[in-house]
Design a protein around this motif. Structure first.
Motif, short mmCIF file in Angstrom:
data_model
loop_
_atom_site.label_atom_id
_atom_site.label_comp_id
_atom_site.label_asym_id
_atom_site.label_seq_id
_atom_site.Cartn_x
_atom_site.Cartn_y
_atom_site.Cartn_z
N THR A 36 32.87 57.99 39.72
CA THR A 36 33.80 56.98 39.23
C THR A 36 34.57 56.35 40.37
N MET A 37 34.96 57.12 41.37
CA MET A 37 35.67 56.56 42.52
C MET A 37 34.82 55.51 43.24
N GLU A 38 33.51 55.70 43.25
CA GLU A 38 32.63 54.72 43.88
C GLU A 38 32.64 53.39 43.14
N ARG A 39 32.84 53.43 41.84
CA ARG A 39 32.94 52.19 41.07
C ARG A 39 34.34 51.59 41.14
N TRP A 40 35.35 52.46 41.24
CA TRP A 40 36.74 51.99 41.21
C TRP A 40 37.19 51.34 42.51
N PHE A 41 36.76 51.89 43.65
CA PHE A 41 37.35 51.50 44.92
C PHE A 41 36.29 51.12 45.94
N SER A 42 36.69 50.27 46.88
CA SER A 42 35.79 49.82 47.93
C SER A 42 35.47 50.96 48.89
N PRO A 43 34.36 50.86 49.62
CA PRO A 43 34.02 51.89 50.60
C PRO A 43 35.13 52.12 51.63
N SER A 94 32.29 48.45 38.42
CA SER A 94 32.30 48.60 36.96
C SER A 94 32.18 47.25 36.26
N THR A 95 32.98 46.28 36.69
CA THR A 95 32.95 44.93 36.10
C THR A 95 32.88 43.92 37.24
N PRO A 96 31.70 43.69 37.80
CA PRO A 96 31.58 42.79 38.94
C PRO A 96 31.97 41.36 38.60
N PRO A 97 32.25 40.55 39.62
CA PRO A 97 32.78 39.21 39.38
C PRO A 97 31.94 38.36 38.42
N ASP A 98 30.62 38.45 38.47
CA ASP A 98 29.79 37.62 37.59
C ASP A 98 30.02 37.99 36.12
N LEU A 99 30.26 39.26 35.85
CA LEU A 99 30.54 39.68 34.47
C LEU A 99 31.88 39.10 34.02
N VAL A 100 32.88 39.20 34.88
CA VAL A 100 34.20 38.65 34.54
C VAL A 100 34.12 37.13 34.38
N ARG A 101 33.34 36.49 35.26
CA ARG A 101 33.19 35.03 35.19
C ARG A 101 32.56 34.61 33.87
N GLY A 102 31.64 35.41 33.36
CA GLY A 102 31.04 35.09 32.07
C GLY A 102 32.05 35.03 30.95
N ASP A 137 40.30 34.29 39.40
CA ASP A 137 40.58 34.55 40.82
C ASP A 137 39.84 35.81 41.23
N VAL A 138 39.18 35.76 42.37
CA VAL A 138 38.41 36.90 42.89
C VAL A 138 39.06 37.39 44.18
N ILE A 139 39.37 38.68 44.22
CA ILE A 139 40.01 39.28 45.39
C ILE A 139 38.93 39.88 46.28
N GLU A 140 38.81 39.35 47.47
CA GLU A 140 37.77 39.77 48.40
C GLU A 140 38.01 41.22 48.84
N GLY A 141 36.95 42.03 48.74
CA GLY A 141 37.00 43.40 49.23
C GLY A 141 37.64 44.41 48.30
N ALA A 142 38.13 43.97 47.16
CA ALA A 142 38.80 44.89 46.23
C ALA A 142 37.83 45.39 45.17
N GLY A 143 38.08 46.62 44.72
CA GLY A 143 37.25 47.22 43.70
C GLY A 143 37.76 46.98 42.29
N HIS A 144 37.57 47.96 41.44
CA HIS A 144 37.86 47.83 40.01
C HIS A 144 39.35 47.89 39.69
N ILE A 145 40.14 48.40 40.63
CA ILE A 145 41.58 48.55 40.37
C ILE A 145 42.35 47.85 41.50
N PRO A 146 42.29 46.53 41.56
CA PRO A 146 42.89 45.82 42.70
C PRO A 146 44.41 45.90 42.76
N CYS A 147 45.07 46.23 41.66
CA CYS A 147 46.52 46.40 41.71
C CYS A 147 46.90 47.59 42.58
N VAL A 148 45.98 48.53 42.77
CA VAL A 148 46.16 49.66 43.68
C VAL A 148 45.69 49.30 45.08
N GLU A 149 44.53 48.69 45.17
CA GLU A 149 43.89 48.46 46.46
C GLU A 149 44.42 47.23 47.19
#
Length: 262
Positions: free
Chosen positions: A149-156, A212-220, A231-243
């Protein structure tokens, strides 16, 4: 510590800021509690009334028997808004919170001044995927899905710096039955038709490293809603309010100013 009995469940919430100020309500992602917004709050404009809450089955809110539905969780949010005597709230929903926000806007639109759908969509995943996850955690516990789950939530980069560890512990300490019941709610949710009919101001947020929800899914989902912007935040994962709390706050603040909420 604040709680309210709403629709048969005790919901834990935090309520900060002037009672008569414009209100913003935050709904958490799956597997987190209201602390997920902590890093964001200092970057928001002064003078807002900020309400955060744990949905049923998460955090310090009551774990009622499942399965849950997204409409039920949206009715909980509406009940809390009414309990607090709020009106014309801007609702910010992250992941499952974004599904809750879409249902809330469709079912209780009179309560909202605007909606932010963050790292979410009108439909997330499929029944097989969610069924497999529920079976895994019921068999082996939430710790069994923590690392993946952490791999989906946060950037490398975020993970490599060791920042994901407390969030993994937060996930693994959530009530298992409440987490599973919310998974069942997501699995059953397909909000395309009702979301297409939304006519309030809507902003969507995505992260380029969201597993988990990549930009193309959200854009749809953005494409379904008249006048919505993404708005797309570059380099951020699934929880950008944290990252990326500062970038997230800038997007949210711009939206609040656009609709006259600050």
């Amino acid at each position: 510590m604040l709680t309210a009995n709403v629709n048969g469940a005790d919901l834990h919430y935090a309520d900060q800021g002037p009672r008569d100020a414009p209100a913003v309500m935050f709904a958490n992602s799956l597997g987190t509690d209201l602390r997920v917004w902590d890093e964001l709050l200092p970057h928001l404009p002064a003078g807002l009334r900020i309400v955060r809450y744990d949905k049923r089955g998460h955090g310090l809110s009551e774990e009622t028997p499942g399965p849950y539905s997204i409409d039920q969780l949206a009715d909980d949010a509406a009940g809390l808004i009414r309990h607090l005597g709020l009106s014309k709230v801007v609702f910010v929903g992250l992941s499952i919170g974004g599904l809750i926000g879409q249902s809330l806007a469709a079912r209780h639109g009179d309560l909202l001044a605007g909606l932010v759908i963050s790292n979410s969509a009108a439909k997330i995943g499929d029944a097989q995927m969610w069924g497999d996850r529920i079976a895994a955690i019921r068999r082996d516990g939430l710790a069994s899905i923590g690392a993946a789950t952490m791999e989906r939530w946060f950037s490398p980069a975020f993970r490599a710096a060791g920042h994901a560890a407390p969030w993994q512990r937060m996930l693994e300490r959530q009530p298992l039955a409440g987490y599973a019941a919310c998974c069942e709610a997501i699995a059953a949710a397909d909000l395309g038709a009702s979301t297409r009919g939304l006519r309030l101001p809507v902003r969507l947020i995505a992260g380029t490293a969201d597993g988990s929800t990549p930009p193309d899914l959200v854009r749809g989902t953005a494409d379904l809603i008249q006048g919505a912007r993404l708005d797309v935040i570059e380099g951020a994962g699934h929880i950008p309010c944290v990252e990326a709390p500062r970038e997230y706050a800038d997007i949210l603040t711009h939206f609040l100013k656009e609709i006259g909420h600050v």
